[in-house]
Design a protein around this motif. Sequence first.
Motif, PDB file in Angstrom:
ATOM      1  N   LEU A 208     -24.568   0.056 -58.536  1.00 36.87           N
ATOM      2  CA  LEU A 208     -25.300   0.740 -57.473  1.00 36.87           C
ATOM      3  C   LEU A 208     -24.576   2.033 -57.116  1.00 36.87           C
ATOM      4  O   LEU A 208     -23.345   2.094 -57.123  1.00 36.87           O
ATOM      5  CB  LEU A 208     -25.388  -0.148 -56.226  1.00 36.87           C
ATOM      6  N   SER A 209     -25.340   3.052 -56.789  1.00 35.09           N
ATOM      7  CA  SER A 209     -24.755   4.303 -56.326  1.00 35.09           C
ATOM      8  C   SER A 209     -24.230   4.108 -54.901  1.00 35.09           C
ATOM      9  O   SER A 209     -24.582   3.131 -54.226  1.00 35.09           O
ATOM     10  CB  SER A 209     -25.803   5.415 -56.339  1.00 35.09           C
ATOM     11  N   TYR A 210     -23.422   5.053 -54.435  1.00 35.33           N
ATOM     12  CA  TYR A 210     -22.943   4.986 -53.063  1.00 35.33           C
ATOM     13  C   TYR A 210     -24.125   4.985 -52.084  1.00 35.33           C
ATOM     14  O   TYR A 210     -24.104   4.275 -51.083  1.00 35.33           O
ATOM     15  CB  TYR A 210     -22.001   6.150 -52.761  1.00 35.33           C
ATOM     16  N   GLY A 211     -25.149   5.764 -52.392  1.00 32.46           N
ATOM     17  CA  GLY A 211     -26.329   5.807 -51.532  1.00 32.46           C
ATOM     18  C   GLY A 211     -27.034   4.472 -51.454  1.00 32.46           C
ATOM     19  O   GLY A 211     -27.444   4.027 -50.378  1.00 32.46           O
ATOM     20  N   GLU A 212     -27.163   3.800 -52.601  1.00 35.31           N
ATOM     21  CA  GLU A 212     -27.799   2.481 -52.624  1.00 35.31           C
ATOM     22  C   GLU A 212     -26.949   1.446 -51.890  1.00 35.31           C
ATOM     23  O   GLU A 212     -27.473   0.608 -51.151  1.00 35.31           O
ATOM     24  CB  GLU A 212     -28.039   2.039 -54.066  1.00 35.31           C
ATOM     25  N   LEU A 213     -25.634   1.504 -52.105  1.00 35.12           N
ATOM     26  CA  LEU A 213     -24.738   0.586 -51.390  1.00 35.12           C
ATOM     27  C   LEU A 213     -24.849   0.796 -49.889  1.00 35.12           C
ATOM     28  O   LEU A 213     -24.950  -0.177 -49.126  1.00 35.12           O
ATOM     29  CB  LEU A 213     -23.285   0.803 -51.823  1.00 35.12           C
ATOM     30  N   ALA A 214     -24.828   2.048 -49.462  1.00 35.59           N
ATOM     31  CA  ALA A 214     -24.899   2.363 -48.034  1.00 35.59           C
ATOM     32  C   ALA A 214     -26.192   1.829 -47.441  1.00 35.59           C
ATOM     33  O   ALA A 214     -26.190   1.219 -46.359  1.00 35.59           O
ATOM     34  CB  ALA A 214     -24.790   3.870 -47.819  1.00 35.59           C
ATOM     35  N   ALA A 215     -27.298   2.019 -48.135  1.00 30.36           N
ATOM     36  CA  ALA A 215     -28.590   1.548 -47.630  1.00 30.36           C
ATOM     37  C   ALA A 215     -28.618   0.028 -47.528  1.00 30.36           C
ATOM     38  O   ALA A 215     -29.083  -0.530 -46.523  1.00 30.36           O
ATOM     39  CB  ALA A 215     -29.713   2.042 -48.536  1.00 30.36           C
ATOM     40  N   ARG A 216     -28.119  -0.660 -48.534  1.00 34.87           N
ATOM     41  CA  ARG A 216     -28.147  -2.132 -48.523  1.00 34.87           C
ATOM     42  C   ARG A 216     -27.210  -2.723 -47.480  1.00 34.87           C
ATOM     43  O   ARG A 216     -27.468  -3.798 -46.949  1.00 34.87           O
ATOM     44  CB  ARG A 216     -27.792  -2.678 -49.894  1.00 34.87           C
TER      45      ARG A 216
ATOM     46  N   GLU B  21     -23.058   6.614 -45.944  1.00 32.42           N
ATOM     47  CA  GLU B  21     -22.626   6.804 -47.329  1.00 32.42           C
ATOM     48  C   GLU B  21     -21.166   7.260 -47.398  1.00 32.42           C
ATOM     49  O   GLU B  21     -20.431   6.865 -48.299  1.00 32.42           O
ATOM     50  CB  GLU B  21     -23.539   7.809 -48.023  1.00 32.42           C
ATOM     51  N   GLY B  22     -20.735   8.062 -46.432  1.00 38.93           N
ATOM     52  CA  GLY B  22     -19.353   8.525 -46.399  1.00 38.93           C
ATOM     53  C   GLY B  22     -18.341   7.424 -46.128  1.00 38.93           C
ATOM     54  O   GLY B  22     -17.144   7.610 -46.332  1.00 38.93           O
ATOM     55  N   SER B  23     -18.807   6.270 -45.684  1.00 36.20           N
ATOM     56  CA  SER B  23     -17.918   5.138 -45.416  1.00 36.20           C
ATOM     57  C   SER B  23     -17.702   4.259 -46.641  1.00 36.20           C
ATOM     58  O   SER B  23     -16.825   3.394 -46.631  1.00 36.20           O
ATOM     59  CB  SER B  23     -18.499   4.262 -44.302  1.00 36.20           C
ATOM     60  N   ILE B  24     -18.481   4.486 -47.683  1.00 31.67           N
ATOM     61  CA  ILE B  24     -18.393   3.613 -48.855  1.00 31.67           C
ATOM     62  C   ILE B  24     -17.026   3.712 -49.531  1.00 31.67           C
ATOM     63  O   ILE B  24     -16.408   2.695 -49.845  1.00 31.67           O
ATOM     64  CB  ILE B  24     -19.526   3.929 -49.863  1.00 31.67           C
ATOM     65  N   GLY B  25     -16.520   4.919 -49.763  1.00 34.11           N
ATOM     66  CA  GLY B  25     -15.222   5.087 -50.426  1.00 34.11           C
ATOM     67  C   GLY B  25     -14.082   4.401 -49.687  1.00 34.11           C
ATOM     68  O   GLY B  25     -13.346   3.596 -50.281  1.00 34.11           O
ATOM     69  N   PRO B  26     -13.918   4.672 -48.374  1.00 33.47           N
ATOM     70  CA  PRO B  26     -12.847   3.995 -47.637  1.00 33.47           C
ATOM     71  C   PRO B  26     -13.038   2.474 -47.574  1.00 33.47           C
ATOM     72  O   PRO B  26     -12.070   1.723 -47.660  1.00 33.47           O
ATOM     73  CB  PRO B  26     -12.927   4.612 -46.237  1.00 33.47           C
ATOM     74  N   THR B  27     -14.288   2.032 -47.459  1.00 33.62           N
ATOM     75  CA  THR B  27     -14.555   0.590 -47.432  1.00 33.62           C
ATOM     76  C   THR B  27     -14.197  -0.031 -48.774  1.00 33.62           C
ATOM     77  O   THR B  27     -13.589  -1.109 -48.832  1.00 33.62           O
ATOM     78  CB  THR B  27     -16.033   0.321 -47.093  1.00 33.62           C
ATOM     79  N   ARG B  28     -14.544   0.656 -49.838  1.00 29.64           N
ATOM     80  CA  ARG B  28     -14.212   0.191 -51.190  1.00 29.64           C
ATOM     81  C   ARG B  28     -12.701   0.035 -51.327  1.00 29.64           C
ATOM     82  O   ARG B  28     -12.214  -0.974 -51.823  1.00 29.64           O
ATOM     83  CB  ARG B  28     -14.737   1.212 -52.207  1.00 29.64           C
ATOM     84  N   GLN B  29     -11.967   1.026 -50.860  1.00 26.61           N
ATOM     85  CA  GLN B  29     -10.506   0.988 -50.945  1.00 26.61           C
ATOM     86  C   GLN B  29      -9.939  -0.197 -50.158  1.00 26.61           C
ATOM     87  O   GLN B  29      -9.056  -0.910 -50.644  1.00 26.61           O
ATOM     88  CB  GLN B  29      -9.920   2.300 -50.436  1.00 26.61           C
ATOM     89  N   ARG B  30     -10.442  -0.405 -48.941  1.00 24.61           N
ATOM     90  CA  ARG B  30      -9.951  -1.523 -48.119  1.00 24.61           C
ATOM     91  C   ARG B  30     -10.265  -2.870 -48.771  1.00 24.61           C
ATOM     92  O   ARG B  30      -9.427  -3.777 -48.792  1.00 24.61           O
ATOM     93  CB  ARG B  30     -10.545  -1.462 -46.716  1.00 24.61           C
ATOM     94  N   CYS B  31     -11.467  -3.009 -49.302  1.00 25.62           N
ATOM     95  CA  CYS B  31     -11.851  -4.271 -49.941  1.00 25.62           C
ATOM     96  C   CYS B  31     -10.995  -4.553 -51.172  1.00 25.62           C
ATOM     97  O   CYS B  31     -10.559  -5.691 -51.381  1.00 25.62           O
ATOM     98  CB  CYS B  31     -13.328  -4.247 -50.328  1.00 25.62           C
TER      99      CYS B  31
END
Length: 75
Positions: free
Chosen positions: A41-49, A54-64
Amino acid sequence: PLADEQLERLQQHDQLRRAVDRLDPRSRQFVELAFLSDEPLSYGELAARLGMAEGSIGPTRQRCLEKLRQLLAGT
């Protein structure tokens, strides 16, 4: 050697699945969508789901990923 390699991969997969299962629900959902989905999934798709910016996806990915590393390391 092939059977040993397959066994090792299965053991690693099981270890990873157990670590993912130990994540908090939100982190587990993120990891499953971001890394374990059949299609990436793209960052946009992840953010929507996930209902997040969308700007939170990268930091969230890093934390996870850091949480997973800690679980896999046994800390």
